[in-house]
Enzyme design. Structure first.
Site, mmCIF file in Angstrom:
data_model
loop_
_atom_site.group_PDB
_atom_site.id
_atom_site.type_symbol
_atom_site.label_atom_id
_atom_site.label_comp_id
_atom_site.label_asym_id
_atom_site.label_seq_id
_atom_site.Cartn_x
_atom_site.Cartn_y
_atom_site.Cartn_z
ATOM 1 C CB CYS A 70 -1.393 -0.017 1.130
ATOM 2 S SG CYS A 70 -1.994 -1.625 1.705
ATOM 3 C CG ASN B 295 3.757 -0.023 2.542
ATOM 4 O OD1 ASN B 295 3.924 -1.182 1.527
ATOM 5 N ND2 ASN B 295 5.015 0.168 1.783
ATOM 6 N N GLY B 296 2.768 -3.640 3.910
ATOM 7 C CA GLY B 296 4.014 -4.175 4.565
ATOM 8 C C GLY B 296 2.542 -5.584 4.233
ATOM 9 C CB SER C 56 12.532 -10.301 -6.443
ATOM 10 O OG SER C 56 13.580 -10.298 -6.778
#
Length: 614
Positions: free
Chosen positions: A2, A77-78, A377
């Site tokens: 976010c 955010n996370g 990743s």
């Protein structure tokens, strides 16, 4: 993932600033394309953009909770990878839950433990909690700095956000840059000193740090730092522990209510994560894993092997796709696309960055986003396990500066004499290097090679790795894609940091202990292939395009970069075929073409962000 933003203002009626809050929040739309929310209460204004990953039907933010007649609000955010365990513990302590999302777990964790909640968290995060019990704002950032968080205090206003662009919407925060900011751009960049926000009044909350803002002002502190201790496991025990940690970390990070894919370059790091993901999907009956790779049109025609990039990835990607039976997607870009995306890369980062290394990742993530919302990743394995050439070359180990900053004198000579005298770039670089070395946690009795490698490991984890994590976050979130980085699990990083160099390089190979840990998971030829970095374009058309772009900037008397640089020196480089094509100046991938592109980005940044120097 976010985007978060907000401000605290102790005086006045904040409801009059509701449109300002909306404007700040809208700048982060790409980070959270699925939903938006704002909340104002008393001195606190919060804004949030949401990318739905867990419990898409619930979990709207800002999220509000009431406990003992007090109000708590969060913007976050996370991802918390240990949310299930935390939720069980919180339920045992009497907390009740209305959603399945980790935002609620985090908010209840704060209500239960206050600022000490950070010690309980395993994940990547940046969040802010308004705490009416203590009449304060609490902010925290994950241990390795995977998720960004910037802040500013000007007069009686405190402003924060996921990206500088959100803060710059507030009328109190101006795009002013002083000598330190210019030194960061011209001698440190595209890296940044931890805590530096480049703009005079903008700062970055450092990884592993928390902050409390109250009527008494700002208090910052580290809740986690790398520590040094004696490593007592033998080689086999070390390999087993690395494998155990990596597998546990990856499986936690594969949890999602939306499609997850893996980035696959055919190298050791990404191949290992993909193999573990395929095994996990097979065991849990989740079907085929989607994988993605990136390359450039006609790159095979122009590729030339060199020390930093010994071989092309294409054959190795096919090798792993055939081995693992993934649903693979080959993505390739042509030079005009790469050049055109340089502007979007700049806007996503809010600063000049790794040029085509950024823009190619931006385009790559844009393609992935068409089919997936979350990607895995292999970022950061080289910093943690010692994979880069500068871990293994004596002249780089003993250079007395950051080994990826390979041409500081040349870079300083690109500046005008006036700017050079004002910002003292080489002195600034030396001071930042000394600061970094002084931070290294020493181990009693450790000397010689092992002490030298501890310093190198610390510099890579705390100074180089954040550059690539910032790149990964900004380019992926610029198109609304969440990228998870299992090698950044703090348990793994802390454990590997203390592995003696002779064990890290077991078998006399870079990342030897990681290779040993992955025996039986990867085919031997992949397991022991020579390291190759993220692919970049070798097409001379790219050099021609960015060189022409830079020369046009030099010919335009209105270009804002002109007073800062030595135009004659840059023209001299542009006129030299060898310098234009091969002038290494940052990391493994940035040479002549990237220098022209970087300076062009600096010019665009100065103009578009209306930056004032002074």
């Amino acid at each position: 993932m976010c985007g978060i933003t907000g401000f605290i203002q102790w005086r006045g009626d904040l409801t009059q600033h509701s449109q300002l809050l909306v404007k700040m929040t809208e700048t982060l739309e790409n980070r959270g394309p699925d939903a938006a929310g704002t909340w104002i209460s008393g001195p606190c204004a919060f804004g949030h953009r949401r990318l739905s990953v867990i419990d898409p039907e619930n979990g709207a933010q800002p999220m509000i909770a009431r406990h003992d007649d007090k109000v708590y609000a969060i913007v976050y955010n996370g991802e918390l990878y240990n949310a299930p365990e935390l939720k069980i513990e919180l339920k045992q302590r009497g907390h009740h839950f209305l959603t399945e999302c980790d935002t609620e777990v985090l908010l209840q964790a704060y209500i239960e433990w206050g600022p000490d909640c950070t010690e309980k968290l395993n994940g990547i995060f940046a969040f802010a909690v308004w705490d009416s019990l203590r009449d304060q704002l609490f902010l925290a950032r994950d241990r390795l700095g995977v998720k960004p968080l910037f802040y500013s205090q000007v007069d009686d206003v405190f402003v924060f956000g996921s990206e500088p662009k959100a803060l710059l919407q507030h009328p109190k925060v101006k795009p002013n840059v002083g000598p330190e900011g210019l030194a960061e751009i011209f001698i440190i960049g595209p890296a940044r000193t931890p805590g530096q926000g480049i703009y005079k009044d903008i700062f970055e909350l450092r990884p592993g740090h928390a902050m409390i803002y109250s009527r008494n002002g700002i208090r910052k502190y580290a809740y986690w730092e790398l520590t040094s201790y004696e490593h007592t496991d033998n080689v086999d025990e070390t390999a087993a522990r690395v494998r155990e940690l990596l597998q546990d970390t990856l499986e936690r990070q594969l949890v999602s209510d939306v499609p997850v894919c893996s980035l696959l370059s055919g190298g050791l790091d990404s191949s290992a994560l993909t193999a573990l993901a395929v095994d996990y999907y097979n065991r849990t009956g989740q079907g085929q894993v989607d994988t993605y790779s990136v390359d450039y049109v006609d790159n095979d025609k122009h590729f030339k092997s060199h020390t930093f990039q010994p071989g092309a990835d294409g054959p190795w990607i096919k090798r792993m796709v055939d081995e693992l039976k993934t649903n693979h997607h080959y993505v390739a870009f042509d030079t005009p696309e790469l050049v055109a995306a340089l502007d979007n890369a700049l806007y996503s980062r809010d600063l000049p960055g790794m040029t085509d290394v950024d823009s190619s990742l931006y385009l790559f993530c844009q393609e992935i986003k068409k089919n997936a919302t979350v990607a895995i990743s292999g970022e950061a394995a080289d910093e943690i396990f010692g994979g880069y050439p500068w871990f293994h070359r004596e002249e780089m180990l003993s250079s007395g500066t950051f080994p990826w900053a390979v041409a500081p004198k040349m870079r300083s000579e690109l500046l005008s004499q006036e700017i050079r005298e004002w910002i003292r770039p080489l002195e600034y670089l030396g001071d930042r290097y000394s600061d970094a070395v002084a931070e290294v946690p020493k181990l009693d009795g450790e000397t010689g090679k092992q002490a030298q490698m501890r310093v190198m490991s610390y510099l890579n984890i705390t100074r180089f790795m954040p550059t690539l994590l910032d790149r990964k976050d900004r380019m992926s979130m610029g198109v609304g894609l969440e990228v998870r980085v299992p090698y950044c699990d703090h348990r793994l990083v802390q454990y590997v940091f203390n592995i003696p160099w002779e064990i890290k390089t077991v078998g006399n190979r870079e990342k030897g202990i990681l290779r040993k840990a992955l025996e039986g998971i990867l085919p031997d030829d992949v397991l022991y292939r020579k390291k190759s970095p993220y692919p970049k374009t070798h097409n001379p058309a790219y050099l021609n395009a960015v060189r022409t772009q830079m020369l046009n900037i030099l010919d335009d008397s209105s270009s804002p970069i002109l007073p800062l640089i030595d135009a004659a020196k840059i023209r001299e480089i542009a006129a030299s075929p060898e310098s234009s094509s091969n002038l290494p100046w940052f990391g493994q991938l940035m040479s002549g073409p990237q220098l022209f592109a970087y300076l062009s980005q600096v010019n665009l940044w100065l103009r578009k962000y209306n930056v004032s120097i002074g």
